[in-house]
Scaffold this active site. Structure first.
Site, PDB file in Angstrom:
ATOM      1  N   GLU A 267      16.838 -23.949 -32.910  1.00  0.00           N
ATOM      2  CA  GLU A 267      16.427 -22.940 -32.521  1.00  0.00           C
ATOM      3  C   GLU A 267      14.834 -23.289 -32.258  1.00  0.00           C
ATOM      4  OE1 GLU A 267      13.793 -20.105 -32.303  1.00  0.00           O
ATOM      5  OE2 GLU A 267      14.788 -19.111 -34.192  1.00  0.00           O
TER       6      GLU A 267
ATOM      7  N   GLU B 199       2.802 -22.575 -26.351  1.00  0.00           N
ATOM      8  CA  GLU B 199       3.210 -21.467 -27.377  1.00  0.00           C
ATOM      9  C   GLU B 199       1.926 -21.122 -28.085  1.00  0.00           C
ATOM     10  OE1 GLU B 199       6.497 -22.387 -29.962  1.00  0.00           O
ATOM     11  OE2 GLU B 199       7.114 -20.484 -30.015  1.00  0.00           O
TER      12      GLU B 199
ATOM     13  N   LYS C  58      15.495 -26.929 -46.877  1.00  0.00           N
ATOM     14  CA  LYS C  58      14.194 -27.168 -47.159  1.00  0.00           C
ATOM     15  C   LYS C  58      13.447 -26.254 -46.233  1.00  0.00           C
ATOM     16  CE  LYS C  58      10.922 -29.509 -44.864  1.00  0.00           C
ATOM     17  NZ  LYS C  58       9.896 -28.408 -45.303  1.00  0.00           N
TER      18      LYS C  58
ATOM     19  N   CYS D 112       8.424 -17.076 -32.297  1.00  0.00           N
ATOM     20  CA  CYS D 112       8.972 -18.039 -31.312  1.00  0.00           C
ATOM     21  C   CYS D 112       9.324 -17.080 -30.124  1.00  0.00           C
ATOM     22  CB  CYS D 112       9.901 -18.871 -31.585  1.00  0.00           C
ATOM     23  SG  CYS D 112      11.378 -17.761 -32.441  1.00  0.00           S
TER      24      CYS D 112
HETATM   25  P1  ADP Z   1       5.541 -25.105 -37.243  1.00  0.00           P
HETATM   26  O1  ADP Z   1       4.732 -25.756 -36.081  1.00  0.00           O
HETATM   27  O2  ADP Z   1       6.350 -23.893 -37.065  1.00  0.00           O
HETATM   28  O3  ADP Z   1       5.179 -25.276 -38.756  1.00  0.00           O
HETATM   29  P2  ADP Z   1       7.485 -27.679 -37.572  1.00  0.00           P
HETATM   30  O4  ADP Z   1       8.261 -27.898 -36.596  1.00  0.00           O
HETATM   31  O5  ADP Z   1       6.200 -28.517 -37.725  1.00  0.00           O
HETATM   32  O6  ADP Z   1       6.884 -26.106 -36.947  1.00  0.00           O
HETATM   33  O7  ADP Z   1       7.976 -27.135 -39.115  1.00  0.00           O
HETATM   34  C1  ADP Z   1       9.018 -26.399 -39.119  1.00  0.00           C
HETATM   35  C2  ADP Z   1       9.863 -27.048 -40.459  1.00  0.00           C
HETATM   36  O8  ADP Z   1      10.008 -28.460 -39.996  1.00  0.00           O
HETATM   37  C3  ADP Z   1       9.140 -26.891 -41.633  1.00  0.00           C
HETATM   38  O9  ADP Z   1      10.008 -26.821 -42.685  1.00  0.00           O
HETATM   39  C4  ADP Z   1       8.379 -28.216 -41.655  1.00  0.00           C
HETATM   40  O10 ADP Z   1       8.193 -28.754 -42.940  1.00  0.00           O
HETATM   41  C5  ADP Z   1       9.646 -29.196 -40.905  1.00  0.00           C
HETATM   42  N1  ADP Z   1       9.041 -30.381 -40.562  1.00  0.00           N
HETATM   43  C6  ADP Z   1       8.220 -31.108 -39.898  1.00  0.00           C
HETATM   44  N2  ADP Z   1       7.820 -32.047 -39.657  1.00  0.00           N
HETATM   45  C7  ADP Z   1       9.292 -32.602 -40.138  1.00  0.00           C
HETATM   46  C8  ADP Z   1       9.927 -33.899 -39.935  1.00  0.00           C
HETATM   47  N3  ADP Z   1       9.254 -35.130 -39.333  1.00  0.00           N
HETATM   48  N4  ADP Z   1      10.917 -34.264 -40.343  1.00  0.00           N
HETATM   49  C9  ADP Z   1      11.833 -33.030 -40.923  1.00  0.00           C
HETATM   50  N5  ADP Z   1      10.992 -31.765 -41.065  1.00  0.00           N
HETATM   51  C10 ADP Z   1       9.832 -31.623 -40.349  1.00  0.00           C
END
Ligand code: ADP
Length: 459
Positions: A229, A360, A154, A263
Site C-alpha cells: 500500500e 504527494e 516494525k 495517502c
Molecule cells: P514515509 O515517507 O511515510 O515515512 P517510508 O516508506 O519512508 O514512508 O516509511 C514507511 C515505513 O518504512 C517506516 O516504518 C520506515 O521505518 C520503513 N522504512 C524506511 N526505509 C526502509 C528500508 N530501506 N527498508 C525497510 N523499511 C524501511
C-alpha cells in the site's frame, strides 16, 4: 534507545529499544517457531483471542487516543476516530476467521473428489508508517492472526509507542509470544532481515513507493507474497451539478485529516468551469475557520506536521508553485506558531507542469485545477503514475458510472470524501501498489489455495 518526540512541541514522550541484529533475529525466530501451533488452533479459538484483545483495547481507548495525539500530533477527535476504525479490523477479522471457507468442485474423475482448501501462508512480517500508528497495525495483525499466520511488525520510528502498547494489551489478552512480535531499530537492516528470511512467506508494507519498490526487489529473491500500500496522488473532481456546501465539507474533511498526511488525501482538486469561482470562495471561508493547534482539544484542529522534513517539503512545493505563477488564496507559509505547524493553504491557477501536481503533498495544501469537460477531467485525473483512490462529485447517474469505470484507481469514491472502514477492500493500482486490506478480500492475502484430489475411490 530511540527517543519519541511530540511533533507539537518537540518534548520527549517516550523511548523504545533499538534492537541489534541478534535481537531482531531472535524475534523473527519466535515468530517462525510460533507458527505451527497457531495455525493448528481452531478459527474460533483465534477469533476469541482477537475478540478478547479488542475488548481490552476498547475499554482503554482514551489511553490509546492520548498516546496517538502525543506521538503523531493528530487531534483527539481524530485519534478516537482512528481507534474506532482500527478496532473495526480486529472485530471484523475475529469474526472472519470462521468464514475462511474452501470449496468442493465437480470432479473430472468419477472415482475422485476435488477439494480446495485455504491454508495460512506461514509466518509473516509487516512494516508500517507513522500517519495511522494504531489502525495500520491492527489492520495487518488482525488479518494475519485470523488467517492462522503469525506476524512480526516494525512500526515507524516516529510513532512506535502505540505499537508497543497494542502488543502489551495483546499479551494481556492471551495472544502468545511469537504470534505477534514488535521490533524496532535500524529500518533498513530490519527490512532486510524480513525480506531475506526464507521462513517468512509474506510481507505487508504501507509506506512510500520508493521503499515499497526496494522491498519488492529484495523479496524477489525469496518470492514472498506481498501487499503493497504505497503512495497516492488522488484526484478530487467536482462537476458543476454538485451541491457546493456538501462537497466543500467532504473535501475539507478528507484533505485536512491528519493535517493532509494521508495517502488517500485529495492531492489534486479539479473544479469544473461553472462551479469554480463559488466553490473556491466557499472553500476559503470554510478552511479559514479551522484552528491550527496542538491536538489535545475536543474539537477538530489542524495539527503539526510529523517532522522538519515534512515542513520543508510542503514549504518548497508551495514556494515553487508561487514562483511559477500559482495564486495563493489562503495561507501559503509556515504558521506563526512556529515549530512544525503550517498554515492550511489554498493554491489556484495550477496545471500539470507544477511539482505539486506530480508529488504527494502530505500537508494541508489544497491544490486546485480547472477543467471544462468530462473527458478532460478523466484524462487529467489519470495523468499520474499513482492509482490509489479517485474522488468525484456529480448528480448525473450515467456520468457517475462512467467515472467509476474510467478512473484508474483501486478505489473510486463518488459523492463522498470518506473511504475507509474495515469491511471494504483498501488498496491501489499502478505505482500505488497491489493487494488489498480489509473485508474478506484482505484475508485472502494471507492464505494459499491448496487443491486436493481425493482419487482412488473405486471399490
Ligand atoms: P514515509 O515517507 O511515510 O515515512 P517510508 O516508506 O519512508 O514512508 O516509511 C514507511 C515505513 O518504512 C517506516 O516504518 C520506515 O521505518 C520503513 N522504512 C524506511 N526505509 C526502509 C528500508 N530501506 N527498508 C525497510 N523499511 C524501511
Amino acid at each position: 534507545m530511540i527517543k519519541v518526540t511530540n511533533p507539537a512541541d518537540g518534548s520527549i514522550v517516550g523511548q523504545i529499544p533499538f534492537l541489534d541484529a541478534t535481537e531482531v533475529a531472535s524475534a523473527i525466530n519466535r515468530t517462525c517457531d510460533a507458527f505451527p501451533a497457531w495455525a493448528r488452533r481452531t478459527a474460533k479459538e483465534r477469533g476469541d483471542l482477537l475478540r478478547g484483545w479488542y475488548d481490552l483495547v476498547r475499554a482503554d481507548k482514551h489511553v490509546f487516543a492520548e498516546l496517538l495525539v502525543k506521538e503523531n500530533g493528530k487531534c483527539l477527535s481524530e485519534a478516537l476516530g482512528e481507534i474506532e476504525y482500527g478496532l473495526g479490523f480486529i472485530e471484523w477479522y475475529a469474526e472472519e476467521a470462521k468464514r475462511l471457507n474452501g470449496d468442493t468442485l465437480p470432479s473430472h474423475d468419477p472415482n475422485a473428489s476435488v477439494l480446495v482448501v485455504k491454508e495460512p501462508v506461514g509466518p509473516t512480517a509487516a512494516i508500517t508508517p507513522w500517519n495511522f500508528p494504531f489502525m495500520m497495525i491492527t489492520r495487518k495483525i488482525a488479518t494475519a492472526l485470523a488467517a492462522g499466520c503469525t506476524m512480526i511488525i516494525k512500526p515507524a520510528e516516529e510513532t512506535p509507542l502505540t505499537a508497543y502498547k497494542l502488543l502489551e494489551y495483546a499479551r494481556q489478552a492471551g495472544i502468545p509470544k511469537g504470534v505477534f512480535e514488535v521490533v524496532s531499530g535500524d529500518a533498513k537492516s530490519i527490512g532486510e532481515a524480513f525480506t531475506k528470511d526464507e521462513r517468512i512467506h509474506k510481507i505487508s508494507f504501507t509506506g512510500s513507493t520508493r521503499v515499497g519498490k526496494l522491498l519488492a526487489q529484495s523479496c524477489g529473491e525469496t518470492l514472498k507474497k506481498m501487499t503493497m500500500e504505497l503512495g497516492g496522488n488522488a484526484p478530487f473532481i467536482v462537476f458543476d451539478d454538485s451541491p457546493i456546501e456538501e462537497t466543500v465539507a467532504g473535501l475539507v474533511s478528507a484533505k485536512l485529516r491528519n493535517s493532509g498526511q494521508v495517502c488517500i488525501s485529495p492531492n489534486r482538486i479539479f473544479l469544473q468551469d461553472g462551479i469554480y469561482d463559488e466553490f473556491v470562495k466557499q472553500l476559503v471561508a470554510a478552511v479559514a475557520k479551522i484552528p491550527v493547534d496542538q491536538g489535545m482539544q475536543k474539537d477538530f484542529v489542524v495539527g503539526p506536521l510529523i517532522n522538519q522534513m515534512a515542513i520543508d517539503k510542503v514549504a518548497s512545493l508551495v514556494n515553487e508553485s508561487v514562483l511559477n505563477g500559482a495564486t495563493v488564496r489562503l495561507g501559503g507559509k509556515p504558521h506563526q506558531k512556529g515549530g512544525l505547524f503550517y498554515e492550511p493553504t489554498i493554491l489556484c491557477d495550477l496545471d500539470d507542469t507544477f511539482a505539486v501536481h506530480n508529488t504527494e503533498i502530505f500537508g494541508p495544501v489544497f491544490a486546485i485545477y480547472r477543467f471544462s469537460t468530462e473527458e478532460e477531467a478523466i484524462r487529467c485525473a489519470n495523468n499520474t503514475e499513482y492509482g490509489l483512490v479517485a474522488y468525484a462529485w456529480t448528480k448525473d447517474l450515467g456520468r457517475a458510472f462512467r467515472l467509476s469505470k474510467q478512473l484508474e484507481a483501486g478505489m473510486v469514491i463518488l459523492n463522498s470524501g470518506s473511504v475507509g472502514t474495515a469491511s471494504v477492500p483498501f488498496g491501489g493500482i499502478k505505482h500505488s501498489g497491489y493487494g488489498r486490506e480489509g473485508g474478506h478480500y484482505g484475508i485472502e492475502e494471507y492464505v494459499h489455495v491448496k487443491y486436493v484430489l481425493m482419487a482412488g475411490q473405486n471399490r
